[in-house]
Write an enzyme that holds these catalytic residues in place. Structure first.
Site, mmCIF file in Angstrom:
data_model
loop_
_atom_site.group_PDB
_atom_site.id
_atom_site.type_symbol
_atom_site.label_atom_id
_atom_site.label_comp_id
_atom_site.label_asym_id
_atom_site.label_seq_id
_atom_site.Cartn_x
_atom_site.Cartn_y
_atom_site.Cartn_z
ATOM 1 N N GLU A 209 0.810 4.083 1.056
ATOM 2 C CA GLU A 209 0.219 4.930 2.133
ATOM 3 C C GLU A 209 0.689 6.261 1.991
ATOM 4 O O GLU A 209 2.017 6.536 1.892
ATOM 5 C CB GLU A 209 0.370 4.473 3.548
ATOM 6 N N ARG B 231 0.871 -1.170 0.183
ATOM 7 C CA ARG B 231 -0.023 0.055 -0.027
ATOM 8 C C ARG B 231 0.831 1.180 0.064
ATOM 9 O O ARG B 231 1.740 1.356 0.914
ATOM 10 C CB ARG B 231 -0.832 0.213 1.226
ATOM 11 N N GLU C 209 -7.394 -0.428 14.687
ATOM 12 C CA GLU C 209 -8.174 -1.515 13.800
ATOM 13 C C GLU C 209 -7.184 -2.642 13.550
ATOM 14 O O GLU C 209 -5.739 -2.272 13.105
ATOM 15 C CB GLU C 209 -8.535 -0.768 12.620
ATOM 16 N N ARG D 16 1.573 2.909 12.637
ATOM 17 C CA ARG D 16 0.916 1.660 12.603
ATOM 18 C C ARG D 16 0.702 1.439 10.963
ATOM 19 O O ARG D 16 0.009 0.509 10.720
ATOM 20 C CB ARG D 16 -0.415 1.855 13.198
ATOM 21 N N HIS D 17 1.284 2.255 10.090
ATOM 22 C CA HIS D 17 1.004 1.562 8.566
ATOM 23 C C HIS D 17 2.488 1.478 8.191
ATOM 24 O O HIS D 17 3.496 2.183 8.506
ATOM 25 C CB HIS D 17 0.726 2.871 7.868
ATOM 26 N N SER E 228 -10.826 -5.878 8.979
ATOM 27 C CA SER E 228 -11.903 -5.416 8.241
ATOM 28 C C SER E 228 -12.357 -6.797 7.616
ATOM 29 O O SER E 228 -11.543 -7.771 6.845
ATOM 30 C CB SER E 228 -11.720 -4.453 7.193
ATOM 31 N N ARG F 277 0.151 -5.455 12.995
ATOM 32 C CA ARG F 277 -0.904 -4.817 13.839
ATOM 33 C C ARG F 277 -1.082 -5.755 15.083
ATOM 34 O O ARG F 277 -1.215 -5.380 16.114
ATOM 35 C CB ARG F 277 -2.038 -4.154 13.238
HETATM 36 P P1 ATP Z 1 -6.483 1.802 8.353
HETATM 37 O O1 ATP Z 1 -7.808 2.490 8.284
HETATM 38 O O2 ATP Z 1 -6.173 1.375 9.676
HETATM 39 O O3 ATP Z 1 -5.208 2.384 7.455
HETATM 40 P P2 ATP Z 1 -7.710 0.296 6.319
HETATM 41 O O4 ATP Z 1 -9.033 0.039 6.755
HETATM 42 O O5 ATP Z 1 -7.011 0.893 5.132
HETATM 43 O O6 ATP Z 1 -6.818 0.178 7.562
HETATM 44 P P3 ATP Z 1 -8.057 -2.537 5.244
HETATM 45 O O7 ATP Z 1 -7.876 -2.369 3.827
HETATM 46 O O8 ATP Z 1 -9.029 -2.864 6.132
HETATM 47 O O9 ATP Z 1 -7.070 -1.476 6.152
HETATM 48 O O10 ATP Z 1 -7.168 -3.898 5.523
HETATM 49 C C1 ATP Z 1 -7.149 -4.820 6.658
HETATM 50 C C2 ATP Z 1 -6.286 -4.766 7.743
HETATM 51 O O11 ATP Z 1 -4.898 -4.842 7.123
HETATM 52 C C3 ATP Z 1 -6.282 -3.582 8.435
HETATM 53 O O12 ATP Z 1 -7.377 -3.584 9.435
HETATM 54 C C4 ATP Z 1 -5.152 -3.570 8.967
HETATM 55 O O13 ATP Z 1 -4.826 -4.396 10.140
HETATM 56 C C5 ATP Z 1 -4.013 -4.130 7.941
HETATM 57 N N1 ATP Z 1 -3.568 -3.179 7.111
HETATM 58 C C6 ATP Z 1 -4.023 -2.184 6.072
HETATM 59 N N2 ATP Z 1 -3.105 -1.524 5.664
HETATM 60 C C7 ATP Z 1 -2.061 -1.661 6.579
HETATM 61 C C8 ATP Z 1 -0.747 -0.965 6.389
HETATM 62 N N3 ATP Z 1 -0.413 0.061 5.613
HETATM 63 N N4 ATP Z 1 0.260 -1.388 7.274
HETATM 64 C C9 ATP Z 1 -0.196 -2.134 8.174
HETATM 65 N N5 ATP Z 1 -1.175 -2.951 8.108
HETATM 66 C C10 ATP Z 1 -2.119 -2.524 7.482
HETATM 67 MG MG MG Z 2 -10.242 -1.292 7.199
#
Ligand code: ATP
Ligand code: MG
Length: 434
Positions: free
Chosen positions: A213, A211, A357, A219-220, A360, A408
């Protein structure tokens, strides 16, 4: 390699070869102690200067800290030694010399900033605390695999180079694939859904997600490990049940098999396995509770995404793992199914640790026409996803699943301040090597 005995296995009365890193040299004058460290712990080697072979003693005394050494000798009981035994050497060999100047102190006595530690991760991992995190991580993955297998799920591995993204276009990493644009996959979502339609029915995957980000946060990551689950003929509540079981099993595995590592991290006393029965709050209840805490300047209204401070306030209020269910349909992705009796409500759920979180998930839209409409509503072109959508015309059962962020889980389990502590070689905006 010659036979060798681990430090922790050296018993009095036997002759051994131990090998590892020079942890410390304590020179007391007539006698000196060389402390050798290996993956199981440390062992003391006694050097009596006037009584032992002078060359051997010099070799040991001259070895720089963190050099790799091999020591032959007899193990004797010594109550004053750190492990109750010591090696009385007959031979000492420096196998690989370390520089006198190291970029960080592997004993951890002199602290180093995280970037320096990550730049020199091999040395950083010589600290017991750092190693403990990765032993625990390995145990979490083992525990999780076992519980998935007990639930008759099949482990799969899906492509990480893909033609299209699913979780929002701005977070995609584009790459060049034989002259064509391709992307690093953000999630195995679509592939795991294709699997439940295959008749394999129940699958899990533990693999990387990528990702782009926008921000560096604690936490990312830009490359994370996702623990994914998907099952045919499950609804969102059954998916949540499995989610609880898997997270609890991960904690259980660590509580049972990582006593030494928890000790090293100072967590042996406080480590608690969650109850396995996580409160399930609806989105509506969640925003009401957040508003009631007064943590936000502006009250949340129906349809808002939960801001980070809101999540924190709610997490503190709930005080344990919990689910948020029944989200507004508009803020969940197109592949999530809405409730049959209320199309504005999604079956999507998040599973939260009080700090953030973790998961999901939801029941998926398995009806072809609804799925296509969902793509269009989200501004995605269904044609680009034809490889996926067409399988919904050939017999796709109802199904549900979720994705859990592996790092996480480790971060919250061990109370780490930064997610990078739980990744060997993290990828973030500043870090592409090592
Ligand atoms: P957040 O809102 O916390 O950035 P997200 O809702 O974008 O997360 P999802 O697409 O729902 O992330 O991905 C499912 C799970 O994968 C998340 O709940 C999280 O635990 C993990 N995750 C997602 N993106 C990341 C990231 N960039 N780094 C670490 N863990 C991640
Ligand atoms: Mg999510």
């Amino acid at each position: 390699m010659d036979e060798r005995t681990y430090a922790a296995d050296a018993e009095p009365g036997v002759t051994v070869t131990v090998a590892g890193w020079v942890h410390e040299l304590r020179d007391l004058g007539g006698i000196a102690f060389l402390i050798v460290r290996d993956t199981t712990g440390r062992i003391q080697v006694k050097l009596e200067k006037d009584e032992m072979d002078a060359d051997m003693v010099d070799t040991a005394l001259d070895a720089n800290r963190e050099s790799v050494v091999r020591v032959d000798g007899a193990v004797e009981e010594e109550p004053r030694a750190p492990t109750g035994v010591e090696v009385v050497p007959t031979g000492v060999e420096v196998v690989a010399e370390a520089d006198t100047q190291l970029p960080l102190d592997p004993s951890g006595k002199v602290g180093a900033e995280l970037p320096t530690r990550l730049d020199n991760r091999t040395l950083d991992l010589r600290r017991e605390e750092a190693q403990a995190i990765f032993e625990i991580r390995a145990e979490v993955l083992r525990g999780v695999r076992d519980v998935f297998r007990a639930h008759e799920a099949t482990e799969i591995n899906t492509p990480k180079i893909v033609a299209t993204g699913t979780e929002g276009g701005t977070e995609l990493f584009p790459i060049t694939y034989f002259g064509e644009e391709a992307f690093m996959n953000q999630s195995p979502q679509l592939f795991k859904q294709l699997m439940v339609g295959s008749g394999v029915e129940r699958v899990f995957e533990i693999g990387p997600i990528f990702r782009a980000e926008e921000h560096n946060t604690p936490r990312h990551l830009n490359e994370a490990t996702s623990i994914d689950f998907e099952s045919a003929f499950y609804d969102h509540t059954e998916a949540m049940d499995v989610c609880e079981t898997v997270v609890t099993a991960a904690y259980d595995a660590v509580a049972e098999n990582c006593e030494r590592e928890l000790e090293a991290l100072g967590l042996a006393e406080e480590f608690e396995v969650p109850s396995g029965d996580f409160p399930r709050l609806t989105y509506e209840e969640a925003i009401e509770r957040i508003n009631a805490t007064g943590a936000l300047d502006e009250q949340l209204v129906w349809g808002d995404d939960l801001p980070t401070e809101g999540e924190h306030a709610l997490g503190q209020d709930v005080g344990e793992h919990y689910f948020i269910t029944d989200w507004p349909a508009d803020i969940k992705p197109f592949y999530i199914k809405n409730h049959d009796d209320d199309e504005t409500l999604s079956t999507g759920f998040d599973m939260m640790h009080p700090r953030m979180e973790l998961v999901s998930g939801g029941q998926r839209e398995h009806r072809y026409d609804r799925l296509i409409a969902g793509f269009e509503q989200q501004g995605l072109d269904p044609e680009q996803f034809e490889y996926y959508t067409k399988m919904f015309r050939y017999g796709m059962p109802p199904h549900a699943g979720w994705g859990l962020g592996g790092e996480r889980l480790i971060m919250t389990m061990l109370g780490l301040d930064n997610i990078r502590e739980g990744v060997l070689f993290p990828r973030d905006r500043q870090r592409l090597s090592p």
